[in-house]
Design a protein around this motif. Structure first.
Motif, short mmCIF file in Angstrom:
data_model
loop_
_atom_site.label_atom_id
_atom_site.label_comp_id
_atom_site.label_asym_id
_atom_site.label_seq_id
_atom_site.Cartn_x
_atom_site.Cartn_y
_atom_site.Cartn_z
N ARG A 21 45.73 49.74 38.62
CA ARG A 21 46.55 50.73 38.89
C ARG A 21 47.67 50.40 40.01
O ARG A 21 48.91 50.46 39.67
N CYS A 22 47.19 49.88 41.25
CA CYS A 22 48.09 49.48 42.06
C CYS A 22 48.41 47.94 42.25
O CYS A 22 49.38 47.44 42.97
N GLY A 23 47.58 47.10 41.68
CA GLY A 23 47.58 45.50 42.00
C GLY A 23 47.17 45.07 43.08
O GLY A 23 47.47 43.99 43.47
N GLN A 24 46.85 45.81 44.29
CA GLN A 24 46.25 45.43 45.47
C GLN A 24 44.88 45.27 45.78
O GLN A 24 44.49 44.36 46.31
N GLY A 25 44.10 46.28 45.47
CA GLY A 25 42.85 46.18 45.80
C GLY A 25 42.16 45.17 44.93
O GLY A 25 42.51 44.88 43.76
N HIS A 26 40.75 44.68 45.19
CA HIS A 26 39.92 44.04 44.78
C HIS A 26 38.99 44.69 43.61
O HIS A 26 38.75 45.71 44.10
N MET A 27 38.91 44.25 42.50
CA MET A 27 38.08 44.99 41.43
C MET A 27 36.62 44.53 41.64
O MET A 27 35.90 45.29 41.14
N PHE A 28 36.48 43.45 41.98
CA PHE A 28 35.01 42.96 42.04
C PHE A 28 34.54 42.89 43.56
O PHE A 28 35.13 42.34 44.51
N LYS A 29 33.23 43.02 43.49
CA LYS A 29 32.34 42.87 44.79
C LYS A 29 31.37 41.79 44.78
O LYS A 29 30.83 41.51 45.82
N PHE A 31 30.48 38.39 41.87
CA PHE A 31 31.16 37.53 40.80
C PHE A 31 31.39 38.20 39.70
O PHE A 31 32.42 38.24 39.19
N LEU A 32 30.47 39.23 39.19
CA LEU A 32 30.98 39.95 37.97
C LEU A 32 30.52 41.30 38.01
O LEU A 32 30.66 42.21 37.32
N THR A 33 30.24 41.82 39.45
CA THR A 33 30.07 43.48 39.76
C THR A 33 31.07 44.11 40.10
O THR A 33 31.95 43.45 40.88
N LEU A 34 31.52 44.97 39.51
CA LEU A 34 32.49 45.82 39.84
C LEU A 34 32.49 46.65 41.02
O LEU A 34 31.38 47.38 41.26
N LEU A 103 37.92 37.12 32.51
CA LEU A 103 37.89 37.85 30.94
C LEU A 103 37.46 39.33 31.37
O LEU A 103 37.96 40.07 30.72
N LYS A 104 36.52 39.50 32.24
CA LYS A 104 35.85 40.93 32.56
C LYS A 104 37.13 41.69 33.20
O LYS A 104 37.31 42.81 32.77
#
Length: 122
Positions: A21-29, A31-34, A103-104
């Motif tokens: 949505r914003c392109g700023q925050g990180h999606m992952f906490k 390696f593969l965990t959202l 990819l994820k």
């Protein structure tokens, strides 16, 4: 929040692991965990369900060359098992593990961008 966010391309945000949505925050906490939500805009990631999509794409595009390398080594050189392990093992790890996270991220960002949701009976 009343903030309007411009649509961001999934390839641009997802591959980098950024919020769709914003392109700023990180999606992952990990390696593969959202993350549960974006730390910048608060987008809840509970909508995301990439399931086995990243693994499927890796199998299709990375594991096949690894298997072909192993078969070529065997047919061309009758390579012993230790050579197979030393050559094809690292090649397989190098071509299969690194693409999983981008990819994820791309699949999650695509779900947000195209507003994908579970089908409903009319």
């Amino acid at each position: 929040m009343d903030t309007e966010y411009p649509p961001l391309p999934p390839m641009q945000t997802g591959v980098r692991g950024r919020c769709p949505r914003c392109g700023q925050g990180h999606m992952f906490k990990g390696f593969l965990t959202l993350q549960p939500q974006c730390e910048a805009c608060g987008l809840d990631y509970s909508f995301a369900d990439p399931a086995d999509g990243p693994a499927f794409f890796v199998i299709c595009f990375a594991c096949i060359p690894s298997v072909l390398l192993g078969v070529w080594l065997e047919v061309a050189f009758s390579a012993p098992i230790w050579v197979q392990l030393l050559v094809t093992g690292p090649f397989m790890l190098a071509t299969c593990i690194p693409p999983l996270r981008p990819l994820k991220g791309w699949l999650v960002a695509s779900q947000y961008f195209y507003k994908a949701e579970e089908g409903k009976l009319a």
